[in-house]
Design an enzyme around this catalytic site. Structure first.
Site, mmCIF file in Angstrom:
data_model
loop_
_atom_site.group_PDB
_atom_site.id
_atom_site.type_symbol
_atom_site.label_atom_id
_atom_site.label_comp_id
_atom_site.label_asym_id
_atom_site.label_seq_id
_atom_site.Cartn_x
_atom_site.Cartn_y
_atom_site.Cartn_z
ATOM 1 N N ASP A 26 -14.078 0.125 34.744
ATOM 2 C CA ASP A 26 -12.941 0.005 33.476
ATOM 3 C C ASP A 26 -12.362 -1.570 33.783
ATOM 4 O OD1 ASP A 26 -13.427 2.356 31.870
ATOM 5 O OD2 ASP A 26 -12.878 3.201 33.926
ATOM 6 N N GLU A 57 -10.881 -4.890 23.596
ATOM 7 C CA GLU A 57 -12.153 -4.589 23.052
ATOM 8 C C GLU A 57 -11.940 -3.431 21.590
ATOM 9 O OE1 GLU A 57 -16.063 -1.990 24.315
ATOM 10 O OE2 GLU A 57 -14.899 -2.930 25.870
ATOM 11 N N ASP A 94 -9.328 -3.007 28.236
ATOM 12 C CA ASP A 94 -10.723 -2.047 27.897
ATOM 13 C C ASP A 94 -10.086 -0.701 27.580
ATOM 14 O OD1 ASP A 94 -13.102 -0.811 27.412
ATOM 15 O OD2 ASP A 94 -13.231 -0.294 29.540
#
Length: 173
Positions: free
Chosen positions: A139, A67, A8
């Site tokens: 996260d 992502e 991420d």
């Protein structure tokens, strides 16, 4: 058996999550955050690259998932996020890992069942799916969600008779 590293990305905090997949089962191997400690963007990008490279050396993943950039309200933030993604992707390609990308909506749908899930819902479901004693940091949970999404997508493509590598990775190989 495969090991998936999910990322991420962020220019200040980059989450990572590593899972091992055997058959249809997923096992938690590790997760955390790469926290950059500088206001100098080029140095932060180096820290992200070095951090992801170290995680790759430590866990020896077979696959890398990240992502996708979403359109932020602030163009400067979106550009920095894109650069952070680039640093992580270069670390993966330097290690000859196939790279897959997923939107936030795809990740949330795979983990929670709805693309409009809140961060707390993702954390809760990651904890449940991976049978963790506590919810991971936000996260790190998002990064584990990326890895889980990649696993589910790969399994779906295999079940449909497709080859996950041909469909998911071609862009960066």
């Amino acid at each position: 058996m495969s090991i998936i590293l999910g990322v991420d990305p962020g220019s200040r905090i980059t989450g990572y999550g590593v899972i091992q997949c055997i058959g249809r089962h997923q096992t938690y191997l590790g997760s955390g955050c790469i926290r950059t400690a500088s206001d100098d963007l080029p140095y932060r990008l180096k820290q992200i690259f070095d951090g992801v490279s170290e995680i790759i050396r430590q866990y020896q993943p077979d696959e890398f998932a990240i992502e996708r950039v979403f359109m932020a309200k602030n163009a400067d933030s979106a550009l920095k996020l894109g650069q952070a993604r680039g640093a992580a992707i270069v670390a993966a390609t330097n290690a000859d890992l196939p790279v897959a990308e997923y939107s936030a909506t795809q990740i949330k749908s795979a983990v929670v069942g709805t693309g409009k899930a809140q961060k707390s819902q993702v954390q809760h479901m990651v904890q449940q799916i991976l049978k963790l004693p506590a919810a991971p940091q936000a996260d790190a949970a998002d990064a584990l969600g990326v890895a889980i999404c990649h696993f589910h997508t790969s399994q779906s493509l295999i079940a449909l008779g497709g080859r996950a590598n041909a469909r998911t990775y071609g862009r960066y190989r």
